[in-house]
Design an enzyme around this catalytic site. Structure first.
Site, PDB file in Angstrom:
ATOM      1  N   LYS A   1       0.974  -1.050   0.036  1.00  0.00           N
ATOM      2  CA  LYS A   1       0.035   0.121  -0.145  1.00  0.00           C
ATOM      3  C   LYS A   1       0.854   1.220   0.082  1.00  0.00           C
ATOM      4  O   LYS A   1       1.333   1.730   0.899  1.00  0.00           O
ATOM      5  CB  LYS A   1      -0.775   0.140   1.190  1.00  0.00           C
ATOM      6  CG  LYS A   1      -2.076   0.700   1.212  1.00  0.00           C
ATOM      7  CD  LYS A   1      -2.030   2.084   0.752  1.00  0.00           C
ATOM      8  CE  LYS A   1      -1.817   3.028   1.754  1.00  0.00           C
ATOM      9  NZ  LYS A   1      -1.641   4.736   1.325  1.00  0.00           N
TER      10      LYS A   1
ATOM     11  N   GLU B   1       9.631   1.777  10.777  1.00  0.00           N
ATOM     12  CA  GLU B   1      10.542   2.839  10.672  1.00  0.00           C
ATOM     13  C   GLU B   1      10.123   4.259  10.771  1.00  0.00           C
ATOM     14  O   GLU B   1       8.834   4.329   9.964  1.00  0.00           O
ATOM     15  CB  GLU B   1      11.368   2.694   9.592  1.00  0.00           C
ATOM     16  CG  GLU B   1      11.861   1.201   9.031  1.00  0.00           C
ATOM     17  CD  GLU B   1      12.921   0.948   9.836  1.00  0.00           C
ATOM     18  OE1 GLU B   1      13.259   1.627  10.759  1.00  0.00           O
ATOM     19  OE2 GLU B   1      13.649  -0.294   9.766  1.00  0.00           O
TER      20      GLU B   1
ATOM     21  N   CYS C   1      13.922  10.917   6.547  1.00  0.00           N
ATOM     22  CA  CYS C   1      13.895  10.419   7.912  1.00  0.00           C
ATOM     23  C   CYS C   1      14.991  10.681   8.775  1.00  0.00           C
ATOM     24  O   CYS C   1      15.067  11.101   9.974  1.00  0.00           O
ATOM     25  CB  CYS C   1      13.342   8.985   7.735  1.00  0.00           C
ATOM     26  SG  CYS C   1      14.550   7.891   7.182  1.00  0.00           S
TER      27      CYS C   1
ATOM     28  N   GLU D   1       9.545  17.189  14.367  1.00  0.00           N
ATOM     29  CA  GLU D   1       9.877  16.701  13.030  1.00  0.00           C
ATOM     30  C   GLU D   1       9.434  17.694  11.940  1.00  0.00           C
ATOM     31  O   GLU D   1       8.099  17.536  12.045  1.00  0.00           O
ATOM     32  CB  GLU D   1       9.681  15.204  12.677  1.00  0.00           C
ATOM     33  CG  GLU D   1      10.096  14.830  11.500  1.00  0.00           C
ATOM     34  CD  GLU D   1      10.052  13.411  10.937  1.00  0.00           C
ATOM     35  OE1 GLU D   1       8.893  12.939  11.322  1.00  0.00           O
ATOM     36  OE2 GLU D   1      10.722  12.831  10.469  1.00  0.00           O
TER      37      GLU D   1
END
Ligand code: NAD
Length: 504
Positions: free
Chosen positions: A187, A262, A296, A394
């Protein structure tokens, strides 16, 4: 919106983006679609099938059938390895097309999209080699017992991926999942579904049996959610935001699914006064502005020893101002367009917030000449206190916070002072300090005097809110397989004998 930019549209785009289930491109069962935007103009350029539970059910059924049928799940490692090498060859051959589509759909600079394509091929090559070299444990108890590990694929793996470097991150999960004999349902992220459709042709041409790879596009809360909650999908490998990871963790709990996550990051780069300053500046500029800052492992907090702080900030800001923002398809572009207007709004709001939390020394909004689309100039804030939101949260864009420190202890405290723990970059020429600091910092991965350069054999993953479990090298093989222990008796049957008493 008036169309200001003239940017090339890739030739032969599909009419619409479809699912790929059991070897066929198909629409959603209910015919629903969603718009996909071009990040440079923010105009909808294509529609994609919006998968729901019915589509996920169909894909899982096909994947399970392929798994049970066994032509892939029971194939010899060498046979699977050959197909994986072929996949890598085809990904390399189609590198130019792949990069063209990826750049158009994501806003990533073309040169960086090309290198992500090469990485995707390398991921397949790596696991193709690893599965034929795979050895499993055998333990001998002389004269009594032999115990061995029977490693088996698990079944249908659900792979849920984000929009930053979509094709490469998909390869990271697809390669080990398929290499170990599982079937998969992928997906991909709804912001960037274009390149995922390429896998279908690549896998078909390489000889992967029908039904082993299935792709369902759609919104996370619909298609992703249905995959997470499907009882016949025992494994979910997820890459995305920490808060989505928390939700998936809860949703997968009733089935006790295997999870690999992750998640987000706010990784520090720590620059000591004895570091090679030129190398540290070049690496930390690349570390946060490459991939548009949508990375990331971006080193988005830079901690600098006070004695070199002013010089560092001045040189860093000057260099950040020279980073070339441009259209994603142009080869000289270093920072392109952010993926989506929603994400642009988020990053832009952090830039505005930063102006109240730190000292703006570069960037600070749209670059000149880019009045439309999702462009943000490389932005640098200095003197950012650790309680600032731009230090803690973030941002996932070309925005960096710089903070001074006086001692190694303070540097460590600052480095560890966020909820995240994905990566850390340490710049020093002091051997003892570099190792002691690396070992103490709360991060799943540490680079000493280096930017993020991955060795595919090493563990990849974060601590704290940055992840759960590790993939990378044999750890990915472990995640995608069951290790069944088989015990064989070689001697006397070894147990006390119950029920021998005559009085009973
Ligand atoms: P996201 O969490 O919004 O979405 C990731 C994927 O999850 C998408 O495919 C989305 O459709 C799906 N999803 C969303 N809600 C879901 C739900 N309720 N159930 C199931 N699936 C759902 O993340 P994003 O914005 O696409 O990606 C950016 C994030 O990914 C950043 O936080 C970044 O740090 C992280 N990331 C981490 C790594 C890593 O390896 N640690 C690598 C790349 C990106």
């Amino acid at each position: 919106m008036t169309q200001q930019y003239q940017i090339p549209v890739p030739a032969e785009l599909p009419e619409r983006i479809q699912h790929y289930i059991d070897g066929e491109f198909v629409d959603s069962a209910d015919g629903d679609t969603f718009d996909v935007l071009n990040p440079v103009t923010n105009e909808a350029y294509i529609k994609a099938a919006a998968g729901k539970k019915a589509d996920i059910d169909r894909a899982v059924e096909a994947a399970q059938r392929a798994f049970d049928e066994g032509s892939w799940s029971s194939a010899l490692p060498r046979e699977r390895s050959r197909v994986l090498h072929k996949i890598a060859d085809i990904v390399e051959e189609r590198g130019a097309r792949l990069a063209e589509l990826e750049t158009f759909d994501t806003g990533l600079p073309i040169t960086q999209a090309r290198s992500q394509g090469r990485r995707a091929a390398e991921n397949f090559r790596f696991f193709a080699d690893l599965i034929v070299a795979q050895a499993d444990d055998t333990f001998k108890v002389p004269g009594r017992q032999i115990n061995y590990v029977n490693r088996k694929p698990i079944g249908v793996a659900g792979l849920i991926t984000p929009w930053n470097t979509p094709f490469m991150l998909e390869s990271w999960k697809l390669a080990p999942a398929i290499a170990t004999g599982n079937s998969v349902v992928l997906k991909p992220a709804e912001f960037t579904p274009l390149s995922a459709g390429l896998w279908a042709g690549i896998f078909e041409e390489a000889g992967l049996p029908k039904g082993v790879f299935n792709l369902v596009n759609g919104i996370g809360e619909e298609a992703g959610d249905a995959l997470v909650k499907h009882p016949e999908v025992p494994l979910i490998s997820f890459t995305g935001e920490s808060k989505t990871g928390q939700l998936i963790f809860g949703n997968a709990a009733p089935w006790l699914k295997g999870l690999s996550m992750e998640l987000g990051g706010k990784s520090p780069a720590i620059v000591f006064a004895d570091a090679d300053l030129e190398a540290a500046i070049n690496a930390t500029i690349f570390g946060v502005f490459s991939l548009n800052g949508e990375r990331c492992t971006a080193g988005s907090r830079i901690l600098v020893e006070r004695s070199i702080y002013d010089e560092f900030v001045e040189r860093y800001a000057a260099q950040a101002k020279r980073v070339k923002v441009g259209f994603p398809h142009e080869p000289e572009t270093e920072v392109g367009a952010l993926v989506h207007p929603e994400h642009f709004e988020k990053v832009h709001s952090y830039v505005e917030l930063g102006k109240t939390e730190g000292r703006l020394v570069a960037g600070g909004g749209r670059p000149e000449g880019f009045e439309q689309g999702n462009f943000i100039a490389p932005t640098v804030f200095a003197d950012v206190p650790p309680e600032a939101r731009i230090f803690q949260e973030e941002i996932f864009g070309p925005v960096v916070a710089i903070t001074p420190f006086d001692t190694e202890e303070e540097a460590l405290e600052l480095a560890n002072n966020t909820k995240y723990g994905l990566a850390a970059y340490v710049w020093t020429n002091d051997l003892k300090r570099s190792h002691n600091f690396a070992q103490a910092v709360e991060a799943g991965m540490v680079w000493l005097n280096s930017n993020n350069v991955r060795d595919l054999r090493t563990p990849f993953g974060g601590v704290k809110a940055s992840g759960l479990g590790h993939e990378g090298g044999y750890r990915s093989i472990d995640f995608y397989t069951d290790q069944q222990a088989v015990h064989i008796n070689l001697g006397e049957v070894h147990n006390p004998i119950f029920g021998k008493s005559k009085d009973a």
